[in-house]
Design a protein around this motif. Sequence first.
Motif, PDB file in Angstrom:
ATOM      1  N   SER A   1       0.820  -1.281   0.067  1.00 54.43           N
ATOM      2  CA  SER A   1       0.087  -0.026  -0.195  1.00 54.43           C
ATOM      3  C   SER A   1       0.966   1.230  -0.119  1.00 54.43           C
ATOM      4  CB  SER A   1      -1.001   0.146   1.118  1.00 54.43           C
ATOM      5  OG  SER A   1      -1.946  -1.005   1.192  1.00 54.43           O
ATOM      6  N   TRP A   2       1.823   1.355   0.856  1.00 50.43           N
ATOM      7  CA  TRP A   2       2.709   2.597   0.870  1.00 50.43           C
ATOM      8  C   TRP A   2       3.478   2.749  -0.233  1.00 50.43           C
ATOM      9  CZ3 TRP A   2       5.625   0.441   5.956  1.00 50.43           C
ATOM     10  CH2 TRP A   2       4.578   0.905   6.962  1.00 50.43           C
ATOM     11  N   PHE A   3       3.946   1.731  -1.011  1.00 51.55           N
ATOM     12  CA  PHE A   3       4.711   1.681  -2.249  1.00 51.55           C
ATOM     13  C   PHE A   3       3.641   2.211  -3.406  1.00 51.55           C
ATOM     14  CE2 PHE A   3       6.273  -0.144  -6.336  1.00 51.55           C
ATOM     15  CZ  PHE A   3       7.710   0.595  -6.260  1.00 51.55           C
ATOM     16  N   SER A   4       2.612   1.589  -3.440  1.00 50.02           N
ATOM     17  CA  SER A   4       1.830   1.834  -4.728  1.00 50.02           C
ATOM     18  C   SER A   4       1.117   3.420  -4.414  1.00 50.02           C
ATOM     19  CB  SER A   4       0.365   1.009  -4.342  1.00 50.02           C
ATOM     20  OG  SER A   4       0.945  -0.428  -4.498  1.00 50.02           O
ATOM     21  N   SER A   5       0.900   3.695  -3.475  1.00 43.88           N
ATOM     22  CA  SER A   5       0.528   5.164  -3.073  1.00 43.88           C
ATOM     23  C   SER A   5       1.566   6.019  -3.328  1.00 43.88           C
ATOM     24  CB  SER A   5       0.066   5.241  -1.703  1.00 43.88           C
ATOM     25  OG  SER A   5      -1.190   4.459  -1.503  1.00 43.88           O
TER      26      SER A   5
ATOM     27  N   ALA B   1     -10.671  18.652 -12.557  1.00 47.91           N
ATOM     28  CA  ALA B   1     -11.224  18.010 -11.418  1.00 47.91           C
ATOM     29  C   ALA B   1     -11.227  16.437 -11.257  1.00 47.91           C
ATOM     30  CB  ALA B   1     -12.725  18.524 -11.588  1.00 47.91           C
ATOM     31  N   TRP B   2     -10.805  15.992 -12.370  1.00 45.50           N
ATOM     32  CA  TRP B   2     -10.862  14.581 -12.615  1.00 45.50           C
ATOM     33  C   TRP B   2      -9.710  13.875 -11.799  1.00 45.50           C
ATOM     34  CZ3 TRP B   2      -6.618  12.612 -14.677  1.00 45.50           C
ATOM     35  CH2 TRP B   2      -5.720  13.403 -15.407  1.00 45.50           C
ATOM     36  N   ILE B   3      -8.739  14.501 -11.798  1.00 43.89           N
ATOM     37  CA  ILE B   3      -7.519  14.184 -10.925  1.00 43.89           C
ATOM     38  C   ILE B   3      -7.874  13.594  -9.499  1.00 43.89           C
ATOM     39  CG2 ILE B   3      -5.068  14.811  -9.790  1.00 43.89           C
ATOM     40  CD1 ILE B   3      -4.797  16.584 -12.171  1.00 43.89           C
ATOM     41  N   GLU B   4      -8.619  14.494  -8.905  1.00 40.80           N
ATOM     42  CA  GLU B   4      -8.988  14.024  -7.467  1.00 40.80           C
ATOM     43  C   GLU B   4      -9.730  12.648  -7.456  1.00 40.80           C
ATOM     44  OE1 GLU B   4     -11.354  15.781  -3.592  1.00 40.80           O
ATOM     45  OE2 GLU B   4     -11.422  16.851  -5.400  1.00 40.80           O
ATOM     46  N   SER B   5     -10.684  12.426  -8.418  1.00 41.50           N
ATOM     47  CA  SER B   5     -11.431  11.370  -8.622  1.00 41.50           C
ATOM     48  C   SER B   5     -10.608  10.092  -8.912  1.00 41.50           C
ATOM     49  CB  SER B   5     -12.291  11.704  -9.656  1.00 41.50           C
ATOM     50  OG  SER B   5     -13.490  12.418  -9.492  1.00 41.50           O
ATOM     51  N   VAL B   6      -9.734  10.420  -9.734  1.00 46.04           N
ATOM     52  CA  VAL B   6      -8.495   9.366 -10.058  1.00 46.04           C
ATOM     53  C   VAL B   6      -7.803   8.927  -8.762  1.00 46.04           C
ATOM     54  CG1 VAL B   6      -6.728   8.830 -11.565  1.00 46.04           C
ATOM     55  CG2 VAL B   6      -8.571   9.822 -12.638  1.00 46.04           C
ATOM     56  N   LEU B   7      -7.324   9.894  -8.141  1.00 46.14           N
ATOM     57  CA  LEU B   7      -6.653   9.729  -7.044  1.00 46.14           C
ATOM     58  C   LEU B   7      -7.233   8.837  -5.659  1.00 46.14           C
ATOM     59  CD1 LEU B   7      -3.997  10.219  -5.539  1.00 46.14           C
ATOM     60  CD2 LEU B   7      -4.893  12.325  -4.678  1.00 46.14           C
TER      61      LEU B   7
ATOM     62  N   LEU C   1      -6.443   5.010  -4.650  1.00 47.93           N
ATOM     63  CA  LEU C   1      -5.832   4.847  -3.124  1.00 47.93           C
ATOM     64  C   LEU C   1      -6.682   3.671  -2.789  1.00 47.93           C
ATOM     65  CD1 LEU C   1      -5.384   8.729  -2.029  1.00 47.93           C
ATOM     66  CD2 LEU C   1      -3.596   6.415  -2.379  1.00 47.93           C
ATOM     67  N   ARG C   2      -8.085   3.801  -3.151  1.00 47.45           N
ATOM     68  CA  ARG C   2      -9.015   2.510  -2.794  1.00 47.45           C
ATOM     69  C   ARG C   2      -8.593   1.241  -3.353  1.00 47.45           C
ATOM     70  NH1 ARG C   2     -13.733   3.828   0.090  1.00 47.45           N
ATOM     71  NH2 ARG C   2     -14.443   5.918  -0.105  1.00 47.45           N
ATOM     72  N   MET C   3      -8.202   1.160  -4.509  1.00 50.96           N
ATOM     73  CA  MET C   3      -7.802  -0.128  -5.063  1.00 50.96           C
ATOM     74  C   MET C   3      -6.437  -0.551  -4.549  1.00 50.96           C
ATOM     75  SD  MET C   3     -10.171  -0.784  -7.344  1.00 50.96           S
ATOM     76  CE  MET C   3     -11.343  -0.143  -6.045  1.00 50.96           C
TER      77      MET C   3
ATOM     78  N   ASN D   1      -5.277   0.145  -1.662  1.00 49.72           N
ATOM     79  CA  ASN D   1      -5.428  -0.215  -0.155  1.00 49.72           C
ATOM     80  C   ASN D   1      -6.283  -1.109   0.141  1.00 49.72           C
ATOM     81  OD1 ASN D   1      -3.403   1.637   1.004  1.00 49.72           O
ATOM     82  ND2 ASN D   1      -4.698   3.312   0.198  1.00 49.72           N
ATOM     83  N   PHE D   2      -6.987  -1.693  -0.840  1.00 52.03           N
ATOM     84  CA  PHE D   2      -8.090  -2.586  -0.533  1.00 52.03           C
ATOM     85  C   PHE D   2      -7.602  -3.929   0.117  1.00 52.03           C
ATOM     86  CE2 PHE D   2     -11.040  -6.112  -1.925  1.00 52.03           C
ATOM     87  CZ  PHE D   2     -12.142  -6.010  -1.467  1.00 52.03           C
ATOM     88  N   PRO D   3      -6.536  -4.392  -0.423  1.00 51.37           N
ATOM     89  CA  PRO D   3      -5.985  -5.725   0.215  1.00 51.37           C
ATOM     90  C   PRO D   3      -5.648  -5.398   1.607  1.00 51.37           C
ATOM     91  CG  PRO D   3      -4.872  -5.594  -1.789  1.00 51.37           C
ATOM     92  CD  PRO D   3      -5.651  -4.242  -1.561  1.00 51.37           C
ATOM     93  N   LEU D   4      -4.948  -4.311   2.082  1.00 47.56           N
ATOM     94  CA  LEU D   4      -4.736  -4.260   3.203  1.00 47.56           C
ATOM     95  C   LEU D   4      -5.996  -3.896   4.014  1.00 47.56           C
ATOM     96  CD1 LEU D   4      -2.717  -3.552   5.650  1.00 47.56           C
ATOM     97  CD2 LEU D   4      -2.518  -1.091   5.013  1.00 47.56           C
ATOM     98  N   GLY D   5      -6.884  -3.052   3.494  1.00 48.18           N
ATOM     99  CA  GLY D   5      -8.136  -2.804   4.378  1.00 48.18           C
ATOM    100  C   GLY D   5      -9.061  -4.031   4.427  1.00 48.18           C
TER     101      GLY D   5
END
Length: 387
Positions: free
Chosen positions: A84-88, A119-125, A129-131, A133-137
Motif C-alpha cells: 500500500s505504501w509503495f503503490s500510493s 477536477a478528474w485528478i481528485e477522482s482518479v487519485l 488509493l481505494r484500489m 489499499n483494498f488488500p490491506l483494508g
Amino acid sequence: EGATPECRGPRQLLAYQRAQDALLEESASDELTGRPFSLIKNDRDVDDNVYGAQENYELPIGHGWRLFAWRAGLVAMTPLALFSWFSSLMFGIFLWLYVGGVELYKLVVRSRKPSTPPAWIESVLIWWLRMANFPLGAALWLHCKCFAFAQTRRHLTSFLATRSLICGSGRLDRANRFHLADKAGSINCIVGFGGFFHDRPLYAMGHFFKRIYVEPFFSPRDLFRLFAARQRLQIGLGDSNMCEVAEYLRIGTTGLILDAIEAGKFGDSPQIRRPIRELRGVSANSTLGGNISCRGRRLATPLEIQWYYYDVCRTFVDEHPDSTADAWEVLGYWRDTLTALAQFEQDGVLPEPLIGEIDWVTKKCLLDQAGVGATWEQLKKIDIRYH
C-alpha cells in the motif's frame, strides 16, 4: 468538529463538553464573520446527511491467545502495508510529475499561466488509493472483526442496541414518524472503518487503518502502539445530546458496563440475534414495546435488556466499596430513567420527570405540542431547531 481531552469520568467529560459548546457558540458571533450564523449540534440534517458524535474508551483489546493473535496478525499484514505504501507513493509521484509536466509545458511552450488542475485528478487519485489499499483494508477489517475487543463486543452490543431508550436525541423522518435516536437508523454494520467500504459501523476501527497506512509517514513510532495491550474502542452510535442527564447517562452507563466487563461480571449476557436490525427497530418504536429475539430462544423487551445491565452494574458497584461518586450517581439516574420509561410503556403518557432530562422525551413533547394540524415542514423545523 471538536474533541475533548482524555477524561477520567463522565462528570469531568461533561465539564469539557460545556466548555467546548461555549467556544463553538462564541465562534458564531457576527464579530468574526460580519453576520451571525447558527450551529446545529445534531447528527443528521434535513437532507438526511449523517455525521455526529463519536465516543472513545480505553480498554484491553484482548487477553491471552486473543491478544497474541492480534499482534501476530499485525505482523503478518506487513507485506500488504508495504504494498500500500509503495503503490500510493509511486502513483503520487506519477501524478505530481504529470500535473507538473503539463503546467510546465503550458508555461514554457505556450506561454500560458499555470491553471487549476482538472477536477478528474481528485477522482482518479481517490479511486487509485481505494484500489491500492483494498488488500490491506480487507485483511485488517477481517482481523479486527475476529480479534479486536471481541469479548467486549460480545457483552456490550446488546446494551448499545437498546441504549437509545436512555440517551437518544429523537428524530422526525420524512414519513413523519418519530424515532428515539438520530443516528441509529444509519448504522449498517457491527465492525467497520467508517467510510472506506461505504460503511457506518457500530464499532469504528478506522483509526487502526490510519495508524498503519497514514501515521507511519509522520510518526513511525506510533505504528508500534498498535501492539499495546490497551487500545481505543471507538463507538460510532451515539447521538449529540442537548440534555446533560442524557449525555451523562450515555457516557456513564457505557463506561460502567465496560468496567464490569473487564472485571468479568458478565457471564450470561443477552445476545441479540440480529443487532443492527434490532437497533433500528428499537429506535423506530417510540412506544418502547415489542420483543427482541436473543440467542437461546429467549425473548426480551428493550427495557428488560436495559434492566439486566443495570442490575449487573449495581451488583458490581456494591462489591467495590471504593466506587466513585460518579458510579453511584449514574446508577441513580439510570434507575430513575428506566422506572419512568416502564410507566410510559404501560400507560403511553410521556413521563414528565424526564422532560428536560432525556432528549427524545423532550423533543417528542415539543412536537406533540405543535398540534395535529402542523405540517411536516413545521415539525421538522422544531426537530432541527431543538439542537
